[in-house]
Write a protein that holds these residues in place. Sequence first.
Motif, short mmCIF file in Angstrom:
data_model
loop_
_atom_site.label_atom_id
_atom_site.label_comp_id
_atom_site.label_asym_id
_atom_site.label_seq_id
_atom_site.Cartn_x
_atom_site.Cartn_y
_atom_site.Cartn_z
N ALA A 6 6.62 12.56 4.19
CA ALA A 6 7.62 13.31 4.95
C ALA A 6 7.55 14.82 4.69
CB ALA A 6 9.03 12.79 4.62
N SER A 7 7.39 15.20 3.44
CA SER A 7 7.34 16.64 3.12
C SER A 7 6.09 17.29 3.67
CB SER A 7 7.42 16.84 1.60
OG SER A 7 8.63 16.36 1.09
N LEU A 8 4.97 16.59 3.56
CA LEU A 8 3.71 17.11 4.10
C LEU A 8 3.83 17.31 5.60
CD1 LEU A 8 0.68 17.75 4.11
CD2 LEU A 8 0.23 15.29 4.07
N ASN B 248 0.84 -1.19 0.00
CA ASN B 248 0.00 0.00 0.00
C ASN B 248 0.88 1.25 0.00
OD1 ASN B 248 -2.09 2.08 1.03
ND2 ASN B 248 -3.34 0.27 0.71
N TRP B 249 0.83 2.10 0.98
CA TRP B 249 1.53 3.39 0.93
C TRP B 249 2.52 3.51 2.07
CZ3 TRP B 249 1.31 4.90 -3.59
CH2 TRP B 249 1.40 6.22 -4.02
N TYR B 250 3.78 3.80 1.74
CA TYR B 250 4.77 4.03 2.79
C TYR B 250 4.45 5.33 3.52
CZ TYR B 250 7.58 0.71 0.05
OH TYR B 250 8.04 -0.39 -0.63
N LEU B 251 4.52 5.30 4.83
CA LEU B 251 4.34 6.53 5.60
C LEU B 251 5.43 7.54 5.26
CD1 LEU B 251 2.69 7.97 7.77
CD2 LEU B 251 4.11 6.84 9.50
N GLU B 252 6.59 7.04 4.87
CA GLU B 252 7.69 7.93 4.46
C GLU B 252 7.31 8.83 3.29
OE1 GLU B 252 9.81 4.41 6.43
OE2 GLU B 252 7.94 4.78 5.33
N ASN B 253 6.32 8.42 2.49
CA ASN B 253 5.88 9.25 1.37
C ASN B 253 5.34 10.60 1.82
OD1 ASN B 253 6.48 7.07 -0.25
ND2 ASN B 253 4.35 6.50 -0.65
#
Length: 285
Positions: free
Chosen positions: A146-148, A139-144
């Motif tokens: 980071a900028s937000l 699914n989606w890495y939480l690391e994605n």
Amino acid sequence: MKILITGATGGYGNYTLKKLLQLVPKNEIIALARNQEKAQKLEDQGVAVRIANYDDPQTLNTAFQGVTRLLFVSSSEIDKRQAQHQNIIAAAQKNGISYIAYTSFGEADTSTSPLAVDHAYTEKLILASGIEHTFLRNNWYLENEASLVAAALKTEKFVHAGGDGKAGWGLKREFAEIGARAVSGKFNFPSILEVGGPLLTYQQLADALANVTDKKLAINATDAQASAKFLEDNADLPKNAAEFSASSQEIVKSGSLAIEPDDMIKYLGHPLTPIEDAVKELFVS
């Protein structure tokens, strides 16, 4: 048995390698790297490394010799991905690899997301090869995010373009741990595994961030253009990177990631890190 990990010097691949070293003897593990410079750090740790490039069938064929099981980390070069993946599967077939764990996309075979196209193509290649496999549909890495999160902590405004869409955010290291367990051959894995955490909205992600930082975040659900501008202004991102990040939020909004995960405790061996703890681990020093 020889297990080869592609992308071993990247984030997911390196996490997988570290976990795999806890599961099987080091002499059963081979790491794949693009060049000697990238390989050196792993070789310094006593890990066997082979050099190959997804674009070069000859180097792949050499690198895959004697390999039994393959962790196939999908290419990040979107414009080249299908051709590169074709090279990987061809080399796996030629060398008699018996099992492939492939990092795919949620419900790749039925998803309408543009991100799923190359993964659906690759899944079909693996199916046609007849090689035993597990499609690790991450699914989606939480690391994605980071900028937000960085922009939110700086401004106390949580500006996103995700609407009410949901994603199964999780830590990359734990998704990679599942990959390591799959390719190790020590556990029973299905041919398809939907990997992810509990489905959450950006509102719930913001609430988790607020809870672990004691900040009162003003939530602003907006469009991709406004989200990108916010990231460009407050997360030190160049315009193209900010636009890419905002477009990722729109993927969540589309519902493409609202996929209930399979039993993560069963395949990870323990529960996924709860979202507040994961947020704290990544973003709160």
